[in-house]
Design a protein around this motif. Structure first.
Motif, short mmCIF file in Angstrom:
data_model
loop_
_atom_site.label_atom_id
_atom_site.label_comp_id
_atom_site.label_asym_id
_atom_site.label_seq_id
_atom_site.Cartn_x
_atom_site.Cartn_y
_atom_site.Cartn_z
N UNK A 89 0.83 -1.11 -0.04
CA UNK A 89 -0.11 -0.06 -0.11
C UNK A 89 0.81 1.14 0.05
N UNK A 90 1.90 1.32 0.74
CA UNK A 90 2.87 2.37 0.81
C UNK A 90 3.73 2.43 -0.50
N UNK A 91 3.88 1.59 -1.01
CA UNK A 91 4.71 1.51 -2.60
C UNK A 91 3.49 2.20 -3.52
N UNK A 92 2.54 1.51 -3.52
CA UNK A 92 1.50 1.88 -4.43
C UNK A 92 1.09 3.38 -4.36
N UNK A 93 0.85 4.04 -3.17
CA UNK A 93 0.11 5.08 -2.83
C UNK A 93 1.40 6.21 -2.56
N UNK A 94 2.35 5.80 -2.10
CA UNK A 94 3.28 6.93 -1.57
C UNK A 94 4.42 6.87 -2.34
N UNK A 95 5.32 5.84 -2.06
CA UNK A 95 6.62 5.83 -2.45
C UNK A 95 6.87 5.98 -3.90
N UNK A 96 6.13 5.17 -4.46
CA UNK A 96 6.36 5.19 -6.14
C UNK A 96 6.01 6.43 -6.84
N UNK A 97 5.23 7.58 -6.09
CA UNK A 97 5.07 8.75 -6.43
C UNK A 97 5.94 9.79 -6.22
N UNK A 98 7.11 9.31 -5.25
CA UNK A 98 7.93 10.53 -5.11
C UNK A 98 8.78 10.83 -6.02
N UNK A 99 9.28 12.20 -6.08
CA UNK A 99 10.08 12.60 -7.06
C UNK A 99 11.43 12.11 -6.70
N UNK A 100 12.21 11.66 -7.97
CA UNK A 100 13.42 10.76 -7.93
C UNK A 100 13.31 9.37 -7.82
N UNK A 101 12.10 8.82 -7.45
CA UNK A 101 12.00 7.22 -7.52
C UNK A 101 12.14 6.64 -8.60
N UNK A 102 12.78 5.57 -8.97
CA UNK A 102 13.16 4.88 -10.15
C UNK A 102 12.44 3.58 -10.19
N UNK A 103 12.59 3.00 -9.15
CA UNK A 103 11.76 1.50 -9.14
C UNK A 103 12.12 0.89 -7.97
N UNK A 104 11.56 -0.29 -7.60
CA UNK A 104 11.81 -1.21 -6.38
C UNK A 104 11.14 -2.35 -6.53
N UNK A 105 11.44 -3.18 -5.39
CA UNK A 105 10.81 -4.59 -5.49
C UNK A 105 10.64 -4.88 -3.71
#
Length: 107
Positions: A33-49
Motif C-alpha cells: 500500500x505504501x509503495x502503491x500510494x506514496x513511495x512510487x509517486x515521490x520525486x526521484x523514485x526509479x523503481x523497487x521490489x
C-alpha cells in the motif's frame, strides 16, 4: 522497475524487516500500500521490489532513487512517517541501508 547497470549513479536502498510468519503478510500488505500510494509517486523514485523469504521471517525491499536526498525527502513526508510507525509495529526490527553500486555481473 529497478535496473542494475554499471553506469547507475543514483542511490540504492535495501531494507530488511524481521517478522514472524504470522505478521509477514500483514507487513507485505502495508508495504504494498505504501509503495502503491506514496513511495512510487515521490520525486526521484526509479523503481523497487519487495521480497519475502521462504520461512516468512524476513522481508526485504530494494529501491533505486535518483539521489540520496530524494529518498530522505520521502521518509520525511508526514504520510510516510505515519506509515513507518505502523510498519514498525508489524515487525521485530527493520533497517534501511543506503548502498552505492560497486559492480554488476551477468550470467
Amino acid at each position: 522497475m529497478p535496473r542494475i547497470s554499471p553506469d547507475f549513479d543514483g542511490q540504492t536502498v535495501i531494507t530488511t524487516f524481521e517478522v514472524t510468519p504470522g505478521t509477514a503478510h500483514d507487513l507485505i500488505d502495508a508495504l504494498t500500500d505504501a509503495w502503491d500510494k506514496v513511495i512510487s509517486r515521490q520525486p526521484g523514485f526509479i523503481g523497487g521490489a519487495v521480497h519475502l523469504n521462504d520461512a516468512q521471517t524476513r522481508v526485504a525491499t530494494y529501491s533505486q532513487w535518483r539521489d540520496r536526498g530524494d529518498y530522505q525527502a520521502m521518509l520525511r513526508t508526514p504520510e510516510m512517517r505515519e506509515r513507518n510507525r505502523v510498519i514498525n509495529a508489524l515487525c521485530r526490527s527493520f533497517e534501511p541501508v543506503m548502498y552505492e553500486l560497486h559492480s554488476v555481473y551477468d550470467g
